[in-house]
Write a protein that holds these residues in place. Structure first.
Motif, PDB file in Angstrom:
ATOM      1  N   PHE A 164       0.825  -1.199   0.000  1.00  0.00           N
ATOM      2  CA  PHE A 164       0.000   0.000   0.000  1.00  0.00           C
ATOM      3  C   PHE A 164       0.870   1.264   0.000  1.00  0.00           C
ATOM      4  CE2 PHE A 164      -3.513  -2.775   1.183  1.00  0.00           C
ATOM      5  CZ  PHE A 164      -4.581  -2.170   0.553  1.00  0.00           C
ATOM      6  N   GLU A 165       1.967   1.246   0.742  1.00  0.00           N
ATOM      7  CA  GLU A 165       2.856   2.411   0.776  1.00  0.00           C
ATOM      8  C   GLU A 165       3.428   2.711  -0.602  1.00  0.00           C
ATOM      9  OE1 GLU A 165       5.796   2.998   3.840  1.00  0.00           O
ATOM     10  OE2 GLU A 165       4.823   1.491   5.105  1.00  0.00           O
ATOM     11  N   TYR A 166       3.970   1.692  -1.263  1.00  0.00           N
ATOM     12  CA  TYR A 166       4.590   1.899  -2.574  1.00  0.00           C
ATOM     13  C   TYR A 166       3.561   2.266  -3.630  1.00  0.00           C
ATOM     14  CZ  TYR A 166       8.714  -0.262  -0.476  1.00  0.00           C
ATOM     15  OH  TYR A 166       9.789  -0.545   0.323  1.00  0.00           O
ATOM     16  N   LEU A 167       2.386   1.642  -3.544  1.00  0.00           N
ATOM     17  CA  LEU A 167       1.331   1.971  -4.503  1.00  0.00           C
ATOM     18  C   LEU A 167       0.873   3.414  -4.328  1.00  0.00           C
ATOM     19  CD1 LEU A 167      -0.547   0.891  -6.714  1.00  0.00           C
ATOM     20  CD2 LEU A 167      -2.137   0.179  -4.925  1.00  0.00           C
ATOM     21  N   GLY A 168       0.677   3.825  -3.057  1.00  0.00           N
ATOM     22  CA  GLY A 168       0.284   5.202  -2.788  1.00  0.00           C
ATOM     23  C   GLY A 168       1.340   6.202  -3.215  1.00  0.00           C
ATOM     24  N   THR A 169       2.605   5.868  -2.964  1.00  0.00           N
ATOM     25  CA  THR A 169       3.702   6.751  -3.368  1.00  0.00           C
ATOM     26  C   THR A 169       3.711   6.953  -4.873  1.00  0.00           C
ATOM     27  OG1 THR A 169       5.059   6.084  -1.480  1.00  0.00           O
ATOM     28  CG2 THR A 169       6.205   7.027  -3.387  1.00  0.00           C
ATOM     29  N   THR A 170       3.505   5.877  -5.616  1.00  0.00           N
ATOM     30  CA  THR A 170       3.525   5.964  -7.078  1.00  0.00           C
ATOM     31  C   THR A 170       2.358   6.810  -7.599  1.00  0.00           C
ATOM     32  OG1 THR A 170       4.555   3.771  -7.219  1.00  0.00           O
ATOM     33  CG2 THR A 170       3.490   4.630  -9.202  1.00  0.00           C
ATOM     34  N   ILE A 171       1.149   6.510  -7.130  1.00  0.00           N
ATOM     35  CA  ILE A 171      -0.040   7.208  -7.638  1.00  0.00           C
ATOM     36  C   ILE A 171      -0.015   8.686  -7.268  1.00  0.00           C
ATOM     37  CG2 ILE A 171      -2.552   7.368  -7.423  1.00  0.00           C
ATOM     38  CD1 ILE A 171      -2.611   4.341  -7.119  1.00  0.00           C
ATOM     39  N   ILE A 172       0.290   9.007  -6.011  1.00  0.00           N
ATOM     40  CA  ILE A 172       0.283  10.402  -5.576  1.00  0.00           C
ATOM     41  C   ILE A 172       1.421  11.182  -6.236  1.00  0.00           C
ATOM     42  CG2 ILE A 172       0.579  11.907  -3.547  1.00  0.00           C
ATOM     43  CD1 ILE A 172      -0.976   9.884  -1.949  1.00  0.00           C
ATOM     44  N   SER A 173       2.535  10.538  -6.508  1.00  0.00           N
ATOM     45  CA  SER A 173       3.629  11.218  -7.216  1.00  0.00           C
ATOM     46  C   SER A 173       3.200  11.607  -8.625  1.00  0.00           C
ATOM     47  CB  SER A 173       4.865  10.309  -7.262  1.00  0.00           C
ATOM     48  OG  SER A 173       5.384  10.090  -5.966  1.00  0.00           O
ATOM     49  N   PHE A 174       2.484  10.713  -9.296  1.00  0.00           N
ATOM     50  CA  PHE A 174       1.979  11.029 -10.639  1.00  0.00           C
ATOM     51  C   PHE A 174       0.965  12.174 -10.580  1.00  0.00           C
ATOM     52  CE2 PHE A 174       3.464   6.782 -12.144  1.00  0.00           C
ATOM     53  CZ  PHE A 174       4.113   7.217 -13.292  1.00  0.00           C
ATOM     54  N   ILE A 175       0.073  12.147  -9.592  1.00  0.00           N
ATOM     55  CA  ILE A 175      -0.926  13.213  -9.447  1.00  0.00           C
ATOM     56  C   ILE A 175      -0.243  14.558  -9.185  1.00  0.00           C
ATOM     57  CG2 ILE A 175      -2.825  14.067  -8.013  1.00  0.00           C
ATOM     58  CD1 ILE A 175      -3.633  11.154  -7.561  1.00  0.00           C
ATOM     59  N   ALA A 176       0.753  14.556  -8.298  1.00  0.00           N
ATOM     60  CA  ALA A 176       1.463  15.798  -7.974  1.00  0.00           C
ATOM     61  C   ALA A 176       2.214  16.327  -9.188  1.00  0.00           C
ATOM     62  CB  ALA A 176       2.438  15.549  -6.822  1.00  0.00           C
ATOM     63  N   ALA A 177       2.836  15.440  -9.941  1.00  0.00           N
ATOM     64  CA  ALA A 177       3.561  15.871 -11.144  1.00  0.00           C
ATOM     65  C   ALA A 177       2.610  16.519 -12.155  1.00  0.00           C
ATOM     66  CB  ALA A 177       4.278  14.681 -11.778  1.00  0.00           C
ATOM     67  N   TYR A 178       1.407  15.975 -12.261  1.00  0.00           N
ATOM     68  CA  TYR A 178       0.416  16.551 -13.173  1.00  0.00           C
ATOM     69  C   TYR A 178      -0.050  17.924 -12.682  1.00  0.00           C
ATOM     70  CZ  TYR A 178      -3.978  17.108 -15.718  1.00  0.00           C
ATOM     71  OH  TYR A 178      -4.999  17.602 -16.486  1.00  0.00           O
ATOM     72  N   LEU A 179      -0.333  18.044 -11.379  1.00  0.00           N
ATOM     73  CA  LEU A 179      -0.831  19.303 -10.831  1.00  0.00           C
ATOM     74  C   LEU A 179       0.214  20.407 -10.922  1.00  0.00           C
ATOM     75  CD1 LEU A 179      -2.735  18.097  -7.633  1.00  0.00           C
ATOM     76  CD2 LEU A 179      -3.713  18.902  -9.794  1.00  0.00           C
ATOM     77  N   LEU A 180       1.487  20.054 -10.779  1.00  0.00           N
ATOM     78  CA  LEU A 180       2.540  21.075 -10.810  1.00  0.00           C
ATOM     79  C   LEU A 180       2.706  21.700 -12.190  1.00  0.00           C
ATOM     80  CD1 LEU A 180       5.233  19.415  -8.505  1.00  0.00           C
ATOM     81  CD2 LEU A 180       3.900  21.482  -8.049  1.00  0.00           C
ATOM     82  N   ASN A 181       2.061  21.127 -13.199  1.00  0.00           N
ATOM     83  CA  ASN A 181       2.062  21.753 -14.517  1.00  0.00           C
ATOM     84  C   ASN A 181       1.140  22.971 -14.563  1.00  0.00           C
ATOM     85  OD1 ASN A 181       3.846  19.904 -15.758  1.00  0.00           O
ATOM     86  ND2 ASN A 181       2.174  18.443 -16.069  1.00  0.00           N
ATOM     87  N   TYR A 182       0.244  23.085 -13.561  1.00  0.00           N
ATOM     88  CA  TYR A 182      -0.762  24.139 -13.582  1.00  0.00           C
ATOM     89  C   TYR A 182      -0.686  25.080 -12.380  1.00  0.00           C
ATOM     90  CZ  TYR A 182      -2.720  20.921 -17.021  1.00  0.00           C
ATOM     91  OH  TYR A 182      -2.894  20.090 -18.107  1.00  0.00           O
ATOM     92  N   VAL A 183      -0.044  24.656 -11.286  1.00  0.00           N
ATOM     93  CA  VAL A 183       0.056  25.499 -10.101  1.00  0.00           C
ATOM     94  C   VAL A 183       1.516  25.593  -9.679  1.00  0.00           C
ATOM     95  CG1 VAL A 183      -2.261  24.896  -9.325  1.00  0.00           C
ATOM     96  CG2 VAL A 183      -0.305  23.564  -8.518  1.00  0.00           C
ATOM     97  N   SER A 184       1.795  26.604  -8.851  1.00  0.00           N
ATOM     98  CA  SER A 184       3.164  26.777  -8.349  1.00  0.00           C
ATOM     99  C   SER A 184       3.446  25.790  -7.226  1.00  0.00           C
ATOM    100  CB  SER A 184       3.353  28.219  -7.859  1.00  0.00           C
ATOM    101  OG  SER A 184       2.525  28.462  -6.726  1.00  0.00           O
ATOM    102  N   ASP A 185       4.694  25.693  -6.850  1.00  0.00           N
ATOM    103  CA  ASP A 185       5.074  24.784  -5.761  1.00  0.00           C
ATOM    104  C   ASP A 185       4.422  25.183  -4.456  1.00  0.00           C
ATOM    105  OD1 ASP A 185       6.756  23.316  -7.475  1.00  0.00           O
ATOM    106  OD2 ASP A 185       8.395  24.740  -7.172  1.00  0.00           O
ATOM    107  N   SER A 186       4.341  26.477  -4.205  1.00  0.00           N
ATOM    108  CA  SER A 186       3.755  26.959  -2.950  1.00  0.00           C
ATOM    109  C   SER A 186       2.261  26.643  -2.884  1.00  0.00           C
ATOM    110  CB  SER A 186       3.977  28.475  -2.802  1.00  0.00           C
ATOM    111  OG  SER A 186       5.357  28.771  -2.738  1.00  0.00           O
ATOM    112  N   ILE A 187       1.561  26.840  -3.996  1.00  0.00           N
ATOM    113  CA  ILE A 187       0.140  26.510  -4.041  1.00  0.00           C
ATOM    114  C   ILE A 187      -0.075  25.011  -3.846  1.00  0.00           C
ATOM    115  CG2 ILE A 187      -1.900  26.434  -5.523  1.00  0.00           C
ATOM    116  CD1 ILE A 187      -1.339  29.173  -4.483  1.00  0.00           C
ATOM    117  N   ALA A 188       0.817  24.203  -4.399  1.00  0.00           N
ATOM    118  CA  ALA A 188       0.714  22.750  -4.244  1.00  0.00           C
ATOM    119  C   ALA A 188       0.846  22.347  -2.779  1.00  0.00           C
ATOM    120  CB  ALA A 188       1.782  22.054  -5.088  1.00  0.00           C
ATOM    121  N   CYS A 189       1.679  23.058  -2.034  1.00  0.00           N
ATOM    122  CA  CYS A 189       1.814  22.765  -0.596  1.00  0.00           C
ATOM    123  C   CYS A 189       0.522  23.048   0.153  1.00  0.00           C
ATOM    124  CB  CYS A 189       2.946  23.605  -0.003  1.00  0.00           C
ATOM    125  SG  CYS A 189       4.607  23.079  -0.475  1.00  0.00           S
ATOM    126  N   ILE A 190      -0.158  24.093  -0.255  1.00  0.00           N
ATOM    127  CA  ILE A 190      -1.408  24.467   0.408  1.00  0.00           C
ATOM    128  C   ILE A 190      -2.518  23.487   0.051  1.00  0.00           C
ATOM    129  CG2 ILE A 190      -3.166  26.271   0.640  1.00  0.00           C
ATOM    130  CD1 ILE A 190      -0.970  28.307   0.033  1.00  0.00           C
TER     131      ILE A 190
END
Length: 214
Positions: free
Chosen positions: A188-214
């Motif tokens: 579950f840890e590795y699966l979650g790490t993989t999926i959330i990393s892909f989601i974050a990489a996609y979101l960072l194309n549209y928002v700044s790093d600071s907004i992503a933290c929020i």
């Protein structure tokens, strides 16, 4: 004359002749690895509500930790800190991980049975505050001191989380099923790490790093 003999307990064979001392030869041993024989056995392991909650937390929060390990450095660079200072702050964060893992026992005394919940909520809150500070993009005493405070708390919680998660996962297992329980947790840890990393990489194309933290 050459002869062999097998030890009755440890299974070590030896050979020798009249002029040569005995030389031990270690025989290969077969190690039985616990595994799930059926799909039903796998799902029976997941029948515990407590385990489901722990696995769900590991799925989400392990992915967040993986993303934050890179994201907070980008926020610091966006604020205006040099690469040298970012490296020092990253070492600061890592040092507090070690402190958190060492003091998890004392932290658990305070939080009682809600350790993982409090760890997660506090960590995400500190991450949001860091994102707000990143939006200011100003280096002064206020932002620097608060960033140090947030990084120290986040590092401490990161270290404590790793210890607490493992402790809670195996706390109600037996030696017979412990390997199965921990293997599912890691899955579950590795699966979650993989999926959330892909989601974050996609979101960072549209928002700044600071907004992503929020």
């Amino acid at each position: 004359m050459v002869w062999t003999q097998t030890h009755p307990i440890i299974g070590i064979s030896a050979w020798k002749n009249a002029n040569t001392p005995a030389i031990p030869i270690f025989a290969a041993k077969t190690i039985e690895i616990p595994r799930f024989k059926t799909i039903n056995e796998f799902f029976r392991t997941l029948s515990s509500d407590r385990l489901k909650s722990i696995y769900l937390l590991a799925f989400v929060f392990s992915g967040i930790l993986q993303v934050v390990s890179t994201l907070y450095k980008s926020v610091l660079l966006d604020i205006g800190f040099s690469a040298t200072y970012v490296t020092v702050l990253a070492a600061f964060y890592t040092a507090f991980q070690g402190i958190g893992s060492k003091l998890e026992f004392f932290f658990e005394k305070i939080t009682k049975k809600k350790t993982l919940t409090i760890l997660t909520i506090t960590y995400i809150t500190c991450l949001g505050v860091m994102g707000l500070l990143g939006l200011l993009k100003i280096i002064n005493l206020f932002t620097t001191s608060n960033l140090l405070l947030m990084l120290s708390i986040m590092g401490f919680l990161h270290g404590a989380y790793r210890v607490a998660l493992k402790k809670y996962t195996v706390s109600f297992t037996t030696s017979k099923i412990r390997t199965r329980i921990t293997s599912i947790g890691l899955m579950f840890e590795y699966l979650g790490t993989t999926i959330i990393s892909f989601i974050a990489a996609y979101l960072l194309n549209y928002v700044s790093d600071s907004i992503a933290c929020i």
